[in-house]
Design a protein around this motif. Structure first.
Motif, PDB file in Angstrom:
ATOM      1  N   ASP A  74      48.768  48.671  40.207  1.00 38.55           N
ATOM      2  CA  ASP A  74      48.142  47.543  40.576  1.00 38.55           C
ATOM      3  C   ASP A  74      47.947  46.366  39.504  1.00 38.55           C
ATOM      4  O   ASP A  74      47.782  47.000  38.368  1.00 38.55           O
ATOM      5  N   ILE A  75      48.187  45.229  39.773  1.00 37.55           N
ATOM      6  CA  ILE A  75      48.225  44.187  38.791  1.00 37.55           C
ATOM      7  C   ILE A  75      46.760  44.184  38.128  1.00 37.55           C
ATOM      8  O   ILE A  75      46.819  43.713  37.024  1.00 37.55           O
ATOM      9  N   MET A  76      45.904  44.806  38.724  1.00 37.77           N
ATOM     10  CA  MET A  76      44.678  44.625  37.990  1.00 37.77           C
ATOM     11  C   MET A  76      44.291  45.569  37.043  1.00 37.77           C
ATOM     12  O   MET A  76      43.409  45.542  36.275  1.00 37.77           O
ATOM     13  N   ASN A  77      45.130  46.705  36.984  1.00 39.94           N
ATOM     14  CA  ASN A  77      44.814  47.732  36.148  1.00 39.94           C
ATOM     15  C   ASN A  77      44.353  47.321  34.709  1.00 39.94           C
ATOM     16  O   ASN A  77      43.453  47.743  33.950  1.00 39.94           O
ATOM     17  N   PRO A  78      45.434  46.637  34.080  1.00 39.39           N
ATOM     18  CA  PRO A  78      45.096  46.286  32.536  1.00 39.39           C
ATOM     19  C   PRO A  78      43.729  45.567  32.402  1.00 39.39           C
ATOM     20  O   PRO A  78      43.141  45.691  31.188  1.00 39.39           O
ATOM     21  N   VAL A  79      43.193  44.843  33.269  1.00 44.99           N
ATOM     22  CA  VAL A  79      42.153  43.798  32.904  1.00 44.99           C
ATOM     23  C   VAL A  79      40.979  44.942  32.742  1.00 44.99           C
ATOM     24  O   VAL A  79      39.803  44.439  31.976  1.00 44.99           O
ATOM     25  N   ALA A  80      40.833  46.175  33.275  1.00 41.04           N
ATOM     26  CA  ALA A  80      39.681  47.186  32.974  1.00 41.04           C
ATOM     27  C   ALA A  80      39.571  47.155  31.329  1.00 41.04           C
ATOM     28  O   ALA A  80      38.629  47.215  30.909  1.00 41.04           O
ATOM     29  N   ASP A  85      35.022  44.237  34.755  1.00 39.52           N
ATOM     30  CA  ASP A  85      34.368  45.024  35.900  1.00 39.52           C
ATOM     31  C   ASP A  85      34.793  44.733  37.324  1.00 39.52           C
ATOM     32  O   ASP A  85      34.506  43.720  37.788  1.00 39.52           O
ATOM     33  N   PHE A  86      35.725  45.698  37.799  1.00 40.60           N
ATOM     34  CA  PHE A  86      36.130  45.116  39.022  1.00 40.60           C
ATOM     35  C   PHE A  86      36.499  46.348  40.147  1.00 40.60           C
ATOM     36  O   PHE A  86      36.401  47.510  39.599  1.00 40.60           O
ATOM     37  N   ASP A  87      36.583  46.176  41.408  1.00 39.90           N
ATOM     38  CA  ASP A  87      36.829  47.263  42.564  1.00 39.90           C
ATOM     39  C   ASP A  87      37.915  46.385  43.408  1.00 39.90           C
ATOM     40  O   ASP A  87      38.058  45.296  43.458  1.00 39.90           O
ATOM     41  N   ILE A  88      38.708  47.334  43.995  1.00 37.13           N
ATOM     42  CA  ILE A  88      39.722  46.820  44.900  1.00 37.13           C
ATOM     43  C   ILE A  88      38.844  47.099  46.331  1.00 37.13           C
ATOM     44  O   ILE A  88      38.899  48.300  46.922  1.00 37.13           O
ATOM     45  N   PRO A  94      40.999  42.413  45.168  1.00 36.22           N
ATOM     46  CA  PRO A  94      40.202  42.648  43.917  1.00 36.22           C
ATOM     47  C   PRO A  94      38.818  41.701  43.991  1.00 36.22           C
ATOM     48  O   PRO A  94      38.787  40.487  44.440  1.00 36.22           O
ATOM     49  N   VAL A  95      37.849  42.503  43.522  1.00 42.00           N
ATOM     50  CA  VAL A  95      36.341  41.503  43.389  1.00 42.00           C
ATOM     51  C   VAL A  95      35.856  42.059  42.182  1.00 42.00           C
ATOM     52  O   VAL A  95      35.714  43.042  41.794  1.00 42.00           O
ATOM     53  N   ILE A  96      35.665  40.879  41.408  1.00 44.08           N
ATOM     54  CA  ILE A  96      35.282  40.793  40.064  1.00 44.08           C
ATOM     55  C   ILE A  96      33.704  40.767  39.934  1.00 44.08           C
ATOM     56  O   ILE A  96      33.111  39.870  40.648  1.00 44.08           O
TER      57      ILE A  96
END
Length: 353
Positions: A74-80, A85-88, A94-96
């Motif tokens: 998922d494109i959000m994986n690296p921002v962790a 802090d996020f959830d899909i 994505p919810v930040i």
């Protein structure tokens, strides 16, 4: 095991025996076997299990016969890894939990630690490198698209918070673009080092910007990403997402190999707008897959006929597959693309020789 490098050669504008094809979101919810897995695990839980993520990546290669795999991630994986802090969230995206709203929020973002925080993704890539007989495409979300989630806090249609920050706090925006650019460069370089054979930079929502705003606020970072990764000997794809046709003329100096198109701009027009420099990828409207098979094949034929007028064409959709798409239709479409294009490619090579 015979290795099928048709996709790689097409990206490099070399002759191929047939038009290569892969589909964005080809490892996904249209596949009943994938839906069964998702009943047990979330997307993020799957990504943390390399063997399972690798198996899902392999499924469309085995079932559809496509010419490339794309990493299940998922494109959000690296921002962790940089402190987000996020959830899909189902039916949202994505919810930040700690959205970016100020300079202080940007300053808190730390450098990405791929080996420390995202080793499971690198392990998945390494496993696939051993298993696949087609190239593995890895990917990252582009700076504007990632920033829109980080700033809005969730998917948006207006991007009002994002544009407000961009216009009102240009220095803060520049800081954020710099940090996201660094993150993407490090992340994609580690993918190639682990066995990725190509990468795509997804900029799904940048079409929300006027060309001038794209040139001022986003293109410098996109250009830096491709420039700093130019030493990697793999095809590099930029997909500027949906409704991005007016941005295409600004991309002519990008150090990419392939530009992905949505369905609003023809292959020939995409080549014209980008100066004929790049291979083209696209651009069937995904929802055309709801049509009868004869209609789908007729439109695919038109795309292939246009795509092979010049070297460098990869068949794909103009955006990702949707859950209601038919696996059987996709399998038949893939076979049709290969079969129909074989004779045409022979004639095309002869005509150019």
């Amino acid at each position: 095991m015979t290795y099928n490098d048709t996709f790689i050669r097409a990206c490099r504008k070399q002759d191929t025996e047939h038009v290569p094809v892969w589909y964005m979101r080809q490892a996904g919810r249209y596949d009943p076997d994938y839906r069964t897995i998702k009943e047990k695990y979330t997307l993020l839980e799957i990504c943390k299990q390399p063997e399972l993520a690798a198996e899902i990546t392999l499924m469309p290669v085995r079932k559809l016969g496509v010419d490339a795999a794309i990493l299940y991630s998922d494109i959000m994986n690296p921002v962790a890894s940089i402190g987000i802090d996020f959830d899909i969230v189902k039916n949202i995206g994505p919810v930040i939990h700690n959205p970016i709203r100020s300079a202080a929020d940007v300053e808190k973002l730390r450098p990405i630690d791929v080996e420390g925080d995202l080793s499971h993704i690198l392990e998945t890539i390494s496993l696939l490198d051993k298993e696949l007989d087609v190239p593995l495409i890895t990917f990252a979300g582009a700076p504007f698209t990632i920033a829109s989630y980080l700033i809005e806090g969730r998917p948006s249609k207006s991007y009002i918070r994002t544009k407000t920050l961009m216009y009102s706090e240009p220095r803060v925006w520049e800081m954020l673009m710099e940090k996201l650019g660094d993150m993407i460069i490090t992340y994609l370089r580690s993918h190639v080092r682990s066995g990725g054979k190509a990468f795509q930079l997804f900029d799904s929502w940048v079409g929300a910007l006027a060309p001038k705003d794209f040139e001022i606020y986003v293109l410098p970072t996109i250009s830096r990403i491709f420039r700093e990764l130019s030493d990697l000997d793999v095809p590099k794809i930029y997909f500027p997402g949906v409704s991005s046709g007016e941005l295409l003329p600004t991309l002519t100096n990008l150090q990419a190999d392939v530009i992905g198109l949505d369905w609003r701009v023809s292959i020939s027009e995409g080549r014209r707008r980008t100066g004929g420099k790049f291979a083209m990828q696209g651009n069937l409207d995904p929802y055309l897959l709801t049509a009868p098979m004869n209609v789908i094949k007729d439109r695919a034929k038109q795309l292939i006929d246009e795509g092979i007028l010049e070297p460098g064409y990869v068949f794909n959709l103009g955006h990702g597959l949707f859950p209601e798409a038919s696996l059987e239709k996709l399998r038949e479409l893939t076979e049709y693309i290969h079969e129909y294009s074989k004779d045409l490619m022979k004639e095309s090579v002869k005509a150019r020789s």
